[in-house]
Design a protein around this motif. Structure first.
Motif, PDB file in Angstrom:
ATOM      1  N   LYS A 102       5.141   9.850  -0.843  1.00 15.27           N
ATOM      2  CA  LYS A 102       5.857   9.863  -2.118  1.00 15.27           C
ATOM      3  C   LYS A 102       5.360   8.673  -2.918  1.00 15.27           C
ATOM      4  CE  LYS A 102      10.211  11.042  -2.129  1.00 15.27           C
ATOM      5  NZ  LYS A 102      11.692  11.003  -1.998  1.00 15.27           N
ATOM      6  N   CYS A 103       4.869   8.922  -4.121  1.00 13.62           N
ATOM      7  CA  CYS A 103       4.259   7.841  -4.893  1.00 13.62           C
ATOM      8  C   CYS A 103       4.506   8.053  -6.383  1.00 13.62           C
ATOM      9  CB  CYS A 103       2.757   7.745  -4.601  1.00 13.62           C
ATOM     10  SG  CYS A 103       1.831   9.236  -5.028  1.00 13.62           S
ATOM     11  N   ARG A 104       4.210   7.043  -7.181  1.00 15.23           N
ATOM     12  CA  ARG A 104       4.393   7.076  -8.628  1.00 15.23           C
ATOM     13  C   ARG A 104       3.158   7.671  -9.301  1.00 15.23           C
ATOM     14  NH1 ARG A 104       8.490   6.871 -12.047  1.00 15.23           N
ATOM     15  NH2 ARG A 104       9.422   5.255 -10.731  1.00 15.23           N
ATOM     16  N   LEU A 105       3.369   8.568 -10.256  1.00 18.84           N
ATOM     17  CA  LEU A 105       2.274   9.149 -11.027  1.00 18.84           C
ATOM     18  C   LEU A 105       1.720   8.117 -12.001  1.00 18.84           C
ATOM     19  CD1 LEU A 105       0.559  11.504 -12.179  1.00 18.84           C
ATOM     20  CD2 LEU A 105       2.549  12.124 -13.584  1.00 18.84           C
ATOM     21  N   PHE A 263       4.591  -3.690  10.139  1.00 18.37           N
ATOM     22  CA  PHE A 263       3.995  -2.760   9.184  1.00 18.37           C
ATOM     23  C   PHE A 263       4.688  -1.405   9.186  1.00 18.37           C
ATOM     24  CE2 PHE A 263      -0.393  -5.004   9.079  1.00 18.37           C
ATOM     25  CZ  PHE A 263       0.152  -5.971   8.251  1.00 18.37           C
ATOM     26  N   LYS A 264       5.764  -1.256   9.978  1.00 19.28           N
ATOM     27  CA  LYS A 264       6.604  -0.073   9.850  1.00 19.28           C
ATOM     28  C   LYS A 264       7.540  -0.209   8.649  1.00 19.28           C
ATOM     29  CE  LYS A 264       8.262   1.922  13.545  1.00 19.28           C
ATOM     30  NZ  LYS A 264       8.972   2.166  14.822  1.00 19.28           N
ATOM     31  N   ASN A 265       7.594  -1.397   8.057  1.00 20.32           N
ATOM     32  CA  ASN A 265       8.409  -1.601   6.857  1.00 20.32           C
ATOM     33  C   ASN A 265       7.911  -0.706   5.724  1.00 20.32           C
ATOM     34  OD1 ASN A 265       9.660  -3.597   8.305  1.00 20.32           O
ATOM     35  ND2 ASN A 265       8.741  -5.301   7.186  1.00 20.32           N
ATOM     36  N   LYS A 266       8.858  -0.146   4.950  1.00 17.46           N
ATOM     37  CA  LYS A 266       8.501   0.667   3.797  1.00 17.46           C
ATOM     38  C   LYS A 266       8.535  -0.180   2.533  1.00 17.46           C
ATOM     39  CE  LYS A 266       9.883   5.205   5.535  1.00 17.46           C
ATOM     40  NZ  LYS A 266      10.703   6.425   5.280  1.00 17.46           N
ATOM     41  N   GLU A 267       7.603   0.104   1.624  1.00 17.46           N
ATOM     42  CA  GLU A 267       7.514  -0.639   0.374  1.00 17.46           C
ATOM     43  C   GLU A 267       7.016   0.281  -0.729  1.00 17.46           C
ATOM     44  OE1 GLU A 267       5.764  -4.343  -0.133  1.00 17.46           O
ATOM     45  OE2 GLU A 267       6.450  -5.220   1.757  1.00 17.46           O
ATOM     46  N   THR A 268       7.137  -0.180  -1.975  1.00 16.91           N
ATOM     47  CA  THR A 268       6.409   0.406  -3.096  1.00 16.91           C
ATOM     48  C   THR A 268       5.170  -0.449  -3.317  1.00 16.91           C
ATOM     49  OG1 THR A 268       8.410   1.251  -4.152  1.00 16.91           O
ATOM     50  CG2 THR A 268       6.476   0.998  -5.534  1.00 16.91           C
ATOM     51  N   MET A 269       4.002   0.152  -3.155  1.00 14.54           N
ATOM     52  CA  MET A 269       2.745  -0.582  -3.250  1.00 14.54           C
ATOM     53  C   MET A 269       1.956  -0.096  -4.464  1.00 14.54           C
ATOM     54  SD  MET A 269       2.517  -2.733  -0.686  1.00 14.54           S
ATOM     55  CE  MET A 269       0.767  -3.071  -0.649  1.00 14.54           C
ATOM     56  N   VAL A 270       1.579  -1.011  -5.348  1.00 16.98           N
ATOM     57  CA  VAL A 270       0.690  -0.716  -6.467  1.00 16.98           C
ATOM     58  C   VAL A 270      -0.570  -1.544  -6.248  1.00 16.98           C
ATOM     59  CG1 VAL A 270       0.379  -0.818  -8.962  1.00 16.98           C
ATOM     60  CG2 VAL A 270       2.629  -0.303  -8.009  1.00 16.98           C
ATOM     61  N   TYR A 271      -1.714  -0.866  -6.162  1.00 14.54           N
ATOM     62  CA  TYR A 271      -2.938  -1.627  -5.876  1.00 14.54           C
ATOM     63  C   TYR A 271      -4.173  -0.906  -6.389  1.00 14.54           C
ATOM     64  CZ  TYR A 271      -3.858   1.600  -1.966  1.00 14.54           C
ATOM     65  OH  TYR A 271      -4.105   2.711  -1.197  1.00 14.54           O
ATOM     66  N   ALA A 302      -6.862   2.788  -8.789  1.00 17.98           N
ATOM     67  CA  ALA A 302      -5.459   2.370  -8.892  1.00 17.98           C
ATOM     68  C   ALA A 302      -4.527   3.424  -8.316  1.00 17.98           C
ATOM     69  CB  ALA A 302      -5.109   2.088 -10.352  1.00 17.98           C
ATOM     70  N   ARG A 303      -3.626   2.974  -7.441  1.00 18.10           N
ATOM     71  CA  ARG A 303      -2.683   3.867  -6.774  1.00 18.10           C
ATOM     72  C   ARG A 303      -1.307   3.211  -6.733  1.00 18.10           C
ATOM     73  NH1 ARG A 303      -4.430   7.927  -3.875  1.00 18.10           N
ATOM     74  NH2 ARG A 303      -2.582   7.919  -2.558  1.00 18.10           N
ATOM     75  N   MET A 304      -0.302   4.056  -6.615  1.00 21.48           N
ATOM     76  CA  MET A 304       1.056   3.586  -6.368  1.00 21.48           C
ATOM     77  C   MET A 304       1.634   4.459  -5.274  1.00 21.48           C
ATOM     78  SD  MET A 304       4.215   3.074  -8.995  1.00 21.48           S
ATOM     79  CE  MET A 304       5.771   2.358  -8.448  1.00 21.48           C
ATOM     80  N   GLU A 305       2.111   3.841  -4.199  1.00 21.61           N
ATOM     81  CA  GLU A 305       2.629   4.595  -3.066  1.00 21.61           C
ATOM     82  C   GLU A 305       3.975   4.030  -2.628  1.00 21.61           C
ATOM     83  OE1 GLU A 305       0.095   5.525   0.184  1.00 21.61           O
ATOM     84  OE2 GLU A 305      -1.717   5.297  -1.000  1.00 21.61           O
ATOM     85  N   ASP A 311       1.436   3.724   6.870  1.00 26.60           N
ATOM     86  CA  ASP A 311       1.024   4.929   6.153  1.00 26.60           C
ATOM     87  C   ASP A 311       0.123   4.581   4.968  1.00 26.60           C
ATOM     88  OD1 ASP A 311       2.350   6.649   7.845  1.00 26.60           O
ATOM     89  OD2 ASP A 311       4.158   6.766   6.615  1.00 26.60           O
ATOM     90  N   VAL A 312       0.447   3.493   4.264  1.00 31.01           N
ATOM     91  CA  VAL A 312      -0.399   3.047   3.151  1.00 31.01           C
ATOM     92  C   VAL A 312      -1.797   2.713   3.665  1.00 31.01           C
ATOM     93  CG1 VAL A 312      -0.747   1.224   1.441  1.00 31.01           C
ATOM     94  CG2 VAL A 312       1.530   2.227   1.754  1.00 31.01           C
TER      95      VAL A 312
END
Length: 497
Positions: A102-105, A263-271, A302-305, A311-312
């Motif tokens: 699930k990620c941001r468009l 690294f099992k922690n969930k985050e919103t990643m923009v990179y 550029a991605r947002m996840e 998983d990232v």
């Protein structure tokens, strides 16, 4: 329950699965089938886009929930087939990449956002929206929405903490088993009951250390305590206590993980980074030590996840492999994160019947073995389903007809399909071999993901096998390991007489 609800529920239930890897159009079509009962067959995301994408939606970064969202696609395959994801609503997507995430468009993801449309017809319960380019009534004009390109912390309750200083790295290690615990500013050397077990796997996951202690009120054992384990002076494991189980017999079982557990922690990643640089960035954020991190080369657009960090990283590794052909292994080596090309970790100790208590080679044609490959491609110009077959007559005479079937994208040329069928046949028309080794002489260098020389009965030279998992058992005077090895072992890179 509306059709839209069933579509989104199916997508949500498949978060994290890898079975739609390389099959983005099939993912969206399966979601629609789950909601509407109708499977929309398209040979590729590009063809689906040509049929169903609505004009004037290319600037709409908030497509309605349930819409198919189209992109140019990544790498060479993307140029041929395009890419499609499913809108969650609110500018979010269910995106089938290495796994469904699930990620941001954003406009730049997957080499460029193109617009959205309904796959076939608009599902029951969905509401259509369009970008407002020139509204006639200013009182109805919505606020201008912007593409999400960064993550900003707006609120924080409480203060972040910091671990105690690392005292275990420089601590002296004795002969045999050396297990040290740290609590605050003090170091303790508990006496273990029986044996210590250390487990690693090929997949990017935390290594596990398990041991047992006699109950001791003087030992300040707590979850979160750092743990360092060495054997005969060799560093083996550095991690933290995550579980303490006290039994009625006075024995305490302890489970520890290395830092990959975080690294099992969930985050919103923009990179927009290379995989190697992304790992360095996250390691710095979490205060983790790093060892060898090889340059992965490919700059990921550029991605947002919104997913777990593992998983990232898995997605970043897959995108890198698609573009460069390079595969990398992420693991922790005594408290340092390492990222190395697969194949760099090789051990010298040869595994054979003489060095193991139990040696079981399984030869099977029951799984992932095929004597014929059949690829099917729909030709929308002729209205025909074209079949491309490759067969191994010798293998069929021994094992019968074992057929591999795959639907291919229409963008494949006939020559490419013929070549792919032959390539798949070469990969699959051989026995699937796996090797279980029990009680082998221990070597701390052997861990999940490394290459191990193996001499099978009758071999004059050693073959190379991939270690899927390794369970090491350490006693005071003995170190053994149980291994699961895989591969149609490639002969002969290591020769040991």
């Amino acid at each position: 329950m509306s059709q839209l609800t069933r579509i989104l529920q199916y997508a949500e239930n498949n978060l994290g699965t890898s079975r739609f890897h390389g099959k983005c159009q099939a993912f969206v079509a399966s979601c629609y089938e789950a909601g509407t009962g109708v499977f929309i067959s398209c040979a590729s995301a590009k063809i689906s886009r040509q049929r169903y994408m609505r004009e004037g939606t290319a600037k709409d970064l908030y497509p309605p929930a349930g819409a198919a969202v189209y992109f140019n696609g990544d790498g060479a395959m993307g140029k041929l087939y395009g890419h499609v994801a499913l809108s969650v609503g609110g500018g979010m997507l269910y995106d089938p990449v290495a796994t469904v995430v699930k990620c941001r468009l954003s406009q730049s993801m997957h080499n460029g956002y193109l617009g959205w449309g309904w796959l076939g017809s608009m599902p029951e319960g969905a509401q259509t929206t369009y970008p407002q380019t020139s509204p006639s009534d200013s009182s109805r004009q919505e606020p201008v929405r912007q593409e999400i390109t960064r993550v900003v912390l707006k609120s924080e309750t409480g203060a972040g903490g910091k671990r105690e200083g690392d005292l275990l790295r420089g601590a002296a290690a004795g002969e045999g088993i050396s297990l040290l615990l740290q609590n605050g500013g003090r170091i303790f050397a508990p006496v273990t009951v029986d044996r210590v077990r250390w487990t690693t796997t090929r997949a990017a996951s935390a290594a596990v250390l398990r041991f047992s202690l006699w109950e001791d009120d003087q030992l300040p054992l707590e979850n979160g305590c750092p743990v360092a384990f060495r054997y005969q002076g060799t560093p083996v494991f550095y991690g933290y206590v995550f579980e303490i189980a006290r039994n009625s017999g006075g024995k305490t079982d302890v489970t520890c993980y290395d830092q990959l557990r975080y690294f099992k922690n969930k985050e919103t990643m923009v990179y927009e980074l290379k995989y190697s640089d992304l790992l360095r960035q996250v390691a710095a954020k979490y205060g983790m030590r790093t060892g060898t991190i090889e340059d992965t080369g490919y700059l990921i657009p550029a991605r947002m996840e919104e997913a777990s960090l593992l998983d990232v990283f898995e997605t970043a590794a897959e995108l890198t492999a698609q573009e460069t052909g390079g595969f990398y292994q992420l693991y922790d080596q005594f408290g340092e994160l390492n990222l190395r090309a697969v194949g760099k970790n090789r051990t010298s100790q040869v595994i054979s019947e003489q060095s193991a208590a139990s040696f079981s080679l399984r030869r099977s044609i029951d799984r992932d073995v095929y004597t014929q490959v059949l690829l099917a491609r729909d030709n929308s110009l002729t209205g025909e389903r074209e079949l491309y077959a490759a067969a191994d007559a010798q293998a069929q005479s021994r094992w019968g007809m074992l057929q591999y079937y795959e639907r291919a994208e229409e963008a494949y040329s006939p020559a490419a399909l013929k070549q792919r069928a032959q390539t798949l046949l070469r990969a699959y028309a051989s026995e699937n071999r796996s090797l279980s080794v029990k009680g082998a002489l221990g070597d701390p260098a052997v861990r999940g993901g490394c290459l191990v020389p193996v001499r099978l009965p009758g071999d004059k030279t050693a073959r190379t096998a991939l270690c899927e998992s390794a369970v090491h058992t350490f006693g005071e005077n003995r170190h053994t390991m149980d291994l699961e090895l895989s591969g149609n072992f490639a002969k002969g890179e290591n020769e040991n007489d």
